[in-house]
Motif scaffolding. Structure first.
Motif, PDB file in Angstrom:
ATOM      1  N   CYS A 103       0.846  -1.158   0.119  1.00 22.95           N
ATOM      2  CA  CYS A 103       0.093   0.011   0.059  1.00 22.95           C
ATOM      3  C   CYS A 103       0.675   1.225   0.161  1.00 22.95           C
ATOM      4  CB  CYS A 103      -0.803  -0.114   1.177  1.00 22.95           C
ATOM      5  SG  CYS A 103      -2.213  -1.329   1.301  1.00 22.95           S
ATOM      6  N   ASN A 104       2.025   1.419   0.570  1.00 24.52           N
ATOM      7  CA  ASN A 104       2.549   2.390   1.031  1.00 24.52           C
ATOM      8  C   ASN A 104       3.439   2.776  -0.560  1.00 24.52           C
ATOM      9  OD1 ASN A 104       4.649   0.358   0.736  1.00 24.52           O
ATOM     10  ND2 ASN A 104       5.762   1.209   2.672  1.00 24.52           N
ATOM     11  N   ALA A 145       2.705   8.153   4.126  1.00 25.97           N
ATOM     12  CA  ALA A 145       2.251   8.059   5.467  1.00 25.97           C
ATOM     13  C   ALA A 145       1.590   9.050   6.101  1.00 25.97           C
ATOM     14  CB  ALA A 145       3.623   8.174   6.321  1.00 25.97           C
ATOM     15  N   SER A 146       0.729   9.013   7.321  1.00 24.86           N
ATOM     16  CA  SER A 146      -0.196   9.942   7.913  1.00 24.86           C
ATOM     17  C   SER A 146       0.669  10.822   8.824  1.00 24.86           C
ATOM     18  CB  SER A 146      -1.463   9.309   8.632  1.00 24.86           C
ATOM     19  OG  SER A 146      -0.530   8.472   9.849  1.00 24.86           O
ATOM     20  N   LYS A 198       1.153   7.353  12.223  1.00 25.53           N
ATOM     21  CA  LYS A 198       0.351   6.123  12.192  1.00 25.53           C
ATOM     22  C   LYS A 198      -0.245   5.541  11.155  1.00 25.53           C
ATOM     23  CE  LYS A 198       0.165   6.973  17.534  1.00 25.53           C
ATOM     24  NZ  LYS A 198      -0.656   7.260  18.426  1.00 25.53           N
ATOM     25  N   GLY A 199       0.179   4.754  10.440  1.00 20.50           N
ATOM     26  CA  GLY A 199      -0.471   4.258   9.204  1.00 20.50           C
ATOM     27  C   GLY A 199      -0.393   5.009   8.070  1.00 20.50           C
ATOM     28  N   LEU A 200      -1.394   4.855   7.213  1.00 26.40           N
ATOM     29  CA  LEU A 200      -0.991   5.556   5.844  1.00 26.40           C
ATOM     30  C   LEU A 200      -2.470   6.747   5.604  1.00 26.40           C
ATOM     31  CD1 LEU A 200      -0.335   2.527   3.571  1.00 26.40           C
ATOM     32  CD2 LEU A 200       1.209   4.463   4.576  1.00 26.40           C
TER      33      LEU A 200
END
Length: 168
Positions: A62-63, A68-69, A73-75
């Motif tokens: 996915c990345n 990145a957010s 934390k996460g996307l």
């Protein structure tokens, strides 16, 4: 009468608790956001299926397309900060045009193509950038035609003196 009053108070308290519980819940998820080439009616489940097909076709995670957010934390799936995401949109549009023009692909009621002649894997084959190779001269399509059965291999019988005439 005492029973009716107890039941009334119990139902009233239950109603207040239920109301507070529902109003304190997080707002309902409206589904995917920032869809620019996928139909707006696409469900989260459909988006996950499509993204999985794309990631397998390109051999990425996915990345590769999603940044990145901000909190680390996460996307951030809605962000458009990576150029790979915009390229994926262009490629999806190209694929749709090819399928409509050459394979007469039809769309379903949600706007998704039902059948297709080509997809991401057709070119990418698990690579982020499709390998472009040209066939070597004389090999593959467009090379010299195959010899007829019983024909000597190339070069045999060439370069020597002609055979002597047969006398009768």
């Amino acid at each position: 009468m005492l029973i009716n009053r107890k039941m009334f108070v119990t139902l009233g308290l239950a109603s207040v608790v239920t109301f507070v519980a529902f109003t304190s819940m997080a707002p309902a998820d409206d589904g995917p956001v920032n869809l620019k080439v996928l139909p707006k009616k696409t469900t989260e489940q459909q988006v996950h299926k499509i993204m999985r097909e794309w990631s397998i076709s390109l051999g990425v995670r996915c990345n590769f397309c999603h940044a990145a957010s901000a909190d680390g934390k996460g996307l951030d799936f809605a962000a458009d900060s990576k150029p790979e995401k915009e390229m994926a949109r262009h490629m999806y549009e190209m694929m749709g045009k090819i399928n409509e023009k050459y394979f007469e692909a039809k769309k379903d009621s949600t706007g998704m193509i039902e059948t297709s002649g080509v997809n991401c894997y057709t070119c990418h084959r698990g690579n982020t950038h499709p390998e472009v190779t040209l066939p070597e001269m004389g090999k593959g399509p467009g090379g010299p035609p195959a010899a007829a059965p019983g024909t000597p291999p190339p070069g045999v019988g060439l370069g020597g003196p002609p055979p002597a005439p047969v006398k009768q």
